[in-house]
Design a protein around this motif. Structure first.
Motif, PDB file in Angstrom:
ATOM      1  N   SER A  32     -14.529  30.384  79.735  1.00 47.45           N
ATOM      2  CA  SER A  32     -13.209  29.768  79.494  1.00 47.45           C
ATOM      3  C   SER A  32     -12.589  30.323  78.219  1.00 47.45           C
ATOM      4  O   SER A  32     -13.154  30.185  77.121  1.00 47.45           O
ATOM      5  CB  SER A  32     -13.349  28.250  79.390  1.00 47.45           C
ATOM      6  N   HIS A  33     -11.422  30.914  78.374  1.00 45.75           N
ATOM      7  CA  HIS A  33     -10.691  31.495  77.249  1.00 45.75           C
ATOM      8  C   HIS A  33      -9.894  30.374  76.585  1.00 45.75           C
ATOM      9  O   HIS A  33      -8.992  29.798  77.179  1.00 45.75           O
ATOM     10  CB  HIS A  33      -9.762  32.589  77.766  1.00 45.75           C
ATOM     11  N   ILE A  34     -10.211  30.058  75.312  1.00 46.84           N
ATOM     12  CA  ILE A  34      -9.618  28.896  74.631  1.00 46.84           C
ATOM     13  C   ILE A  34      -8.536  29.297  73.635  1.00 46.84           C
ATOM     14  O   ILE A  34      -7.446  28.732  73.624  1.00 46.84           O
ATOM     15  CB  ILE A  34     -10.699  28.068  73.911  1.00 46.84           C
ATOM     16  N   LEU A  35      -8.810  30.257  72.776  1.00 50.91           N
ATOM     17  CA  LEU A  35      -7.839  30.722  71.786  1.00 50.91           C
ATOM     18  C   LEU A  35      -7.384  32.131  72.133  1.00 50.91           C
ATOM     19  O   LEU A  35      -8.214  33.005  72.424  1.00 50.91           O
ATOM     20  CB  LEU A  35      -8.442  30.712  70.374  1.00 50.91           C
ATOM     21  N   PHE A  36      -6.077  32.351  72.105  1.00 48.56           N
ATOM     22  CA  PHE A  36      -5.490  33.607  72.537  1.00 48.56           C
ATOM     23  C   PHE A  36      -4.785  34.296  71.365  1.00 48.56           C
ATOM     24  O   PHE A  36      -3.717  33.852  70.918  1.00 48.56           O
ATOM     25  CB  PHE A  36      -4.474  33.353  73.654  1.00 48.56           C
ATOM     26  N   ASP A  37      -5.390  35.363  70.849  1.00 44.93           N
ATOM     27  CA  ASP A  37      -4.772  36.163  69.768  1.00 44.93           C
ATOM     28  C   ASP A  37      -4.217  35.275  68.666  1.00 44.93           C
ATOM     29  O   ASP A  37      -3.098  35.474  68.172  1.00 44.93           O
ATOM     30  CB  ASP A  37      -3.664  37.050  70.334  1.00 44.93           C
ATOM     31  N   LEU A  38      -5.005  34.309  68.249  1.00 47.67           N
ATOM     32  CA  LEU A  38      -4.533  33.323  67.273  1.00 47.67           C
ATOM     33  C   LEU A  38      -4.594  33.890  65.863  1.00 47.67           C
ATOM     34  O   LEU A  38      -5.607  34.450  65.445  1.00 47.67           O
ATOM     35  CB  LEU A  38      -5.379  32.048  67.369  1.00 47.67           C
ATOM     36  N   SER A  39      -3.483  33.733  65.129  1.00 48.02           N
ATOM     37  CA  SER A  39      -3.416  34.180  63.740  1.00 48.02           C
ATOM     38  C   SER A  39      -2.814  33.068  62.883  1.00 48.02           C
ATOM     39  O   SER A  39      -1.849  32.404  63.290  1.00 48.02           O
ATOM     40  CB  SER A  39      -2.549  35.437  63.600  1.00 48.02           C
ATOM     41  N   LEU A  40      -3.393  32.872  61.712  1.00 48.98           N
ATOM     42  CA  LEU A  40      -2.817  31.957  60.725  1.00 48.98           C
ATOM     43  C   LEU A  40      -3.366  32.333  59.362  1.00 48.98           C
ATOM     44  O   LEU A  40      -4.368  33.033  59.244  1.00 48.98           O
ATOM     45  CB  LEU A  40      -3.106  30.487  61.063  1.00 48.98           C
ATOM     46  N   SER A  41      -2.688  31.872  58.321  1.00 44.87           N
ATOM     47  CA  SER A  41      -3.161  32.133  56.965  1.00 44.87           C
ATOM     48  C   SER A  41      -2.999  30.879  56.122  1.00 44.87           C
ATOM     49  O   SER A  41      -2.136  30.037  56.383  1.00 44.87           O
ATOM     50  CB  SER A  41      -2.414  33.315  56.328  1.00 44.87           C
ATOM     51  N   ILE A  42      -3.857  30.770  55.125  1.00 45.34           N
ATOM     52  CA  ILE A  42      -3.856  29.613  54.233  1.00 45.34           C
ATOM     53  C   ILE A  42      -3.924  30.136  52.810  1.00 45.34           C
ATOM     54  O   ILE A  42      -4.851  30.879  52.448  1.00 45.34           O
ATOM     55  CB  ILE A  42      -5.062  28.699  54.511  1.00 45.34           C
ATOM     56  N   ASP A  43      -2.959  29.773  51.992  1.00 45.59           N
ATOM     57  CA  ASP A  43      -2.952  30.175  50.594  1.00 45.59           C
ATOM     58  C   ASP A  43      -3.715  29.168  49.744  1.00 45.59           C
ATOM     59  O   ASP A  43      -3.765  27.970  50.057  1.00 45.59           O
ATOM     60  CB  ASP A  43      -1.519  30.276  50.067  1.00 45.59           C
ATOM     61  N   ARG A  44      -4.312  29.658  48.671  1.00 43.82           N
ATOM     62  CA  ARG A  44      -5.061  28.777  47.778  1.00 43.82           C
ATOM     63  C   ARG A  44      -4.169  27.646  47.265  1.00 43.82           C
ATOM     64  O   ARG A  44      -3.030  27.871  46.858  1.00 43.82           O
ATOM     65  CB  ARG A  44      -5.623  29.560  46.587  1.00 43.82           C
ATOM     66  N   GLY A  45      -4.695  26.442  47.315  1.00 42.14           N
ATOM     67  CA  GLY A  45      -3.979  25.277  46.807  1.00 42.14           C
ATOM     68  C   GLY A  45      -3.125  24.563  47.825  1.00 42.14           C
ATOM     69  O   GLY A  45      -2.601  23.482  47.552  1.00 42.14           O
ATOM     70  N   GLU A  46      -2.995  25.128  49.025  1.00 45.97           N
ATOM     71  CA  GLU A  46      -2.157  24.520  50.052  1.00 45.97           C
ATOM     72  C   GLU A  46      -2.912  23.437  50.823  1.00 45.97           C
ATOM     73  O   GLU A  46      -4.134  23.428  50.897  1.00 45.97           O
ATOM     74  CB  GLU A  46      -1.732  25.567  51.087  1.00 45.97           C
ATOM     75  N   ILE A  47      -2.128  22.541  51.426  1.00 49.12           N
ATOM     76  CA  ILE A  47      -2.583  21.780  52.579  1.00 49.12           C
ATOM     77  C   ILE A  47      -1.837  22.352  53.772  1.00 49.12           C
ATOM     78  O   ILE A  47      -0.604  22.369  53.790  1.00 49.12           O
ATOM     79  CB  ILE A  47      -2.288  20.272  52.454  1.00 49.12           C
ATOM     80  N   VAL A  48      -2.568  22.845  54.737  1.00 45.38           N
ATOM     81  CA  VAL A  48      -1.975  23.406  55.956  1.00 45.38           C
ATOM     82  C   VAL A  48      -2.340  22.499  57.117  1.00 45.38           C
ATOM     83  O   VAL A  48      -3.518  22.162  57.306  1.00 45.38           O
ATOM     84  CB  VAL A  48      -2.462  24.844  56.212  1.00 45.38           C
ATOM     85  N   ALA A  49      -1.336  22.070  57.874  1.00 44.80           N
ATOM     86  CA  ALA A  49      -1.554  21.221  59.045  1.00 44.80           C
ATOM     87  C   ALA A  49      -1.574  22.079  60.301  1.00 44.80           C
ATOM     88  O   ALA A  49      -0.689  22.918  60.507  1.00 44.80           O
ATOM     89  CB  ALA A  49      -0.456  20.170  59.145  1.00 44.80           C
ATOM     90  N   LEU A  50      -2.582  21.850  61.123  1.00 47.23           N
ATOM     91  CA  LEU A  50      -2.662  22.466  62.442  1.00 47.23           C
ATOM     92  C   LEU A  50      -2.542  21.330  63.450  1.00 47.23           C
ATOM     93  O   LEU A  50      -3.453  20.506  63.579  1.00 47.23           O
ATOM     94  CB  LEU A  50      -3.979  23.214  62.622  1.00 47.23           C
ATOM     95  N   VAL A  51      -1.405  21.260  64.122  1.00 39.42           N
ATOM     96  CA  VAL A  51      -1.118  20.128  65.007  1.00 39.42           C
ATOM     97  C   VAL A  51      -0.864  20.633  66.420  1.00 39.42           C
ATOM     98  O   VAL A  51      -0.585  21.805  66.646  1.00 39.42           O
ATOM     99  CB  VAL A  51       0.085  19.307  64.496  1.00 39.42           C
ATOM    100  N   GLY A  52      -0.962  19.712  67.356  1.00 37.83           N
ATOM    101  CA  GLY A  52      -0.752  20.052  68.757  1.00 37.83           C
ATOM    102  C   GLY A  52      -1.293  18.945  69.627  1.00 37.83           C
ATOM    103  O   GLY A  52      -1.976  18.034  69.155  1.00 37.83           O
ATOM    104  N   ARG A  53      -0.989  19.031  70.900  1.00 40.53           N
ATOM    105  CA  ARG A  53      -1.447  18.003  71.839  1.00 40.53           C
ATOM    106  C   ARG A  53      -2.951  18.113  72.059  1.00 40.53           C
ATOM    107  O   ARG A  53      -3.585  19.117  71.701  1.00 40.53           O
ATOM    108  CB  ARG A  53      -0.687  18.136  73.158  1.00 40.53           C
ATOM    109  N   ASN A  54      -3.526  17.089  72.656  1.00 36.51           N
ATOM    110  CA  ASN A  54      -4.946  17.105  72.989  1.00 36.51           C
ATOM    111  C   ASN A  54      -5.282  18.326  73.848  1.00 36.51           C
ATOM    112  O   ASN A  54      -4.542  18.668  74.775  1.00 36.51           O
ATOM    113  CB  ASN A  54      -5.334  15.839  73.753  1.00 36.51           C
ATOM    114  N   GLY A  55      -6.385  18.975  73.532  1.00 38.79           N
ATOM    115  CA  GLY A  55      -6.823  20.129  74.307  1.00 38.79           C
ATOM    116  C   GLY A  55      -6.133  21.423  73.971  1.00 38.79           C
ATOM    117  O   GLY A  55      -6.339  22.432  74.652  1.00 38.79           O
ATOM    118  N   ALA A  56      -5.342  21.441  72.880  1.00 40.75           N
ATOM    119  CA  ALA A  56      -4.599  22.650  72.529  1.00 40.75           C
ATOM    120  C   ALA A  56      -5.486  23.735  71.935  1.00 40.75           C
ATOM    121  O   ALA A  56      -5.115  24.911  71.923  1.00 40.75           O
ATOM    122  CB  ALA A  56      -3.472  22.312  71.552  1.00 40.75           C
ATOM    123  N   GLY A  57      -6.661  23.337  71.403  1.00 39.67           N
ATOM    124  CA  GLY A  57      -7.546  24.317  70.778  1.00 39.67           C
ATOM    125  C   GLY A  57      -7.701  24.136  69.283  1.00 39.67           C
ATOM    126  O   GLY A  57      -8.226  25.016  68.595  1.00 39.67           O
TER     127      GLY A  57
END
Length: 253
Positions: A32-57
């Protein structure tokens, strides 16, 4: 002492320092392919939210970063150094700590025993090492001799966060659904703990949260995940104020 990063925040310079970079990862569970070419970045000191519906990955993204479900391809770096392919304990030593969904504290052990396991202090009398934890989480101080399985969900969440801060120095905390199953007032308490960790201890946070409004109110930046793909990337306040996008992506009216 709580093993959090002592790297000082220096305004725009700190904000521009990329701590975590996820570049085009593909993650599978079996076939089962769950994540597709996923890219993200987090800078030092940040709070980064990753949101989405149930089952989004969302949880799979955290598991990929932590090495629990390794991506099939793509790269993940911490401060420019590749970490994909490392074992979870090696990634923990690199300063990344994870608070899993549903807390997963050791219910048959006391609060202090849970903390000792995380700090790897064995049976030695080193309670003073937890002074900072107990100062930050006075409820845990009150419950230090109580079996964690008998505590409320909010107290267990505090323990799970506290436990994640012990051991190797923590640069970034991966938080998976910290408000799940909690009463509204306790959700506010947990949100305040997250905010204080970020502001007072310079802990960078990647926050996965079904309670999108709570997450976006805390966060500096937001990503929306849908069917394993990033479909939105913006400052958190921009997404929070875009009610059409909130309803479209997250079902929040």
């Amino acid at each position: 002492m709580v093993a959090v990063s002592e790297t000082p925040a220096t305004g725009q310079q700190a904000a521009a320092e990329e701590l975590i970079a996820v570049d085009s990862i593909n993650t599978y569970y079996g076939q089962s392919h769950i994540l597709f070419d996923l890219s993200l970045s987090i800078d030092r000191g940040e709070i980064v939210a990753l949101v989405g519906r149930n089952g989004a990955g969302k949880t799979t993204t955290l598991r990929s970063i932590m090495g629990l479900t390794a991506p099939a391809d793509g790269t993940i770096t911490k401060s420019g150094d590749p970490i994909q392919g490392l074992e979870p304990y090696e990634i923990r030593k690199r300063g990344i700590s994870w608070v899993p969904e549903e807390r997963r504290v050791f219910g048959g052990l006391t609060v202090e025993e849970n903390l000792r396991l995380a700090a790897n202090t064995g049976d030695r009398d080193q309670s003073d090492e937890f002074g900072e934890i107990y100062d930050r989480f006075p409820r845990l101080d009150e419950r230090r001799d109580q079996k964690s399985g008998t505590m409320s969900g909010g107290e267990q969440q505090m323990l799970a966060i506290a436990r994640a801060l012990l051991g190797p120095e923590t640069d970034i905390l991966l938080l998976d659904e910290p408000s799940e199953g909690l009463a509204p007032q306790i959700v506010d308490d947990v949100a305040e703990i997250i905010r204080e960790l970020n502001e007072e201890s310079d802990v960078t946070i990647l926050l996965v949260e079904q309670n999108a409004e709570m997450a976006l109110e805390l966060a500096d930046h937001a990503y929306v995940l849908e069917n394993g793909r990033i479909v939105h990337d913006s400052p958190a306040t921009e997404l929070l104020e875009d009610r059409e996008a909130m309803e479209s992506y997250l079902g929040v009216k």
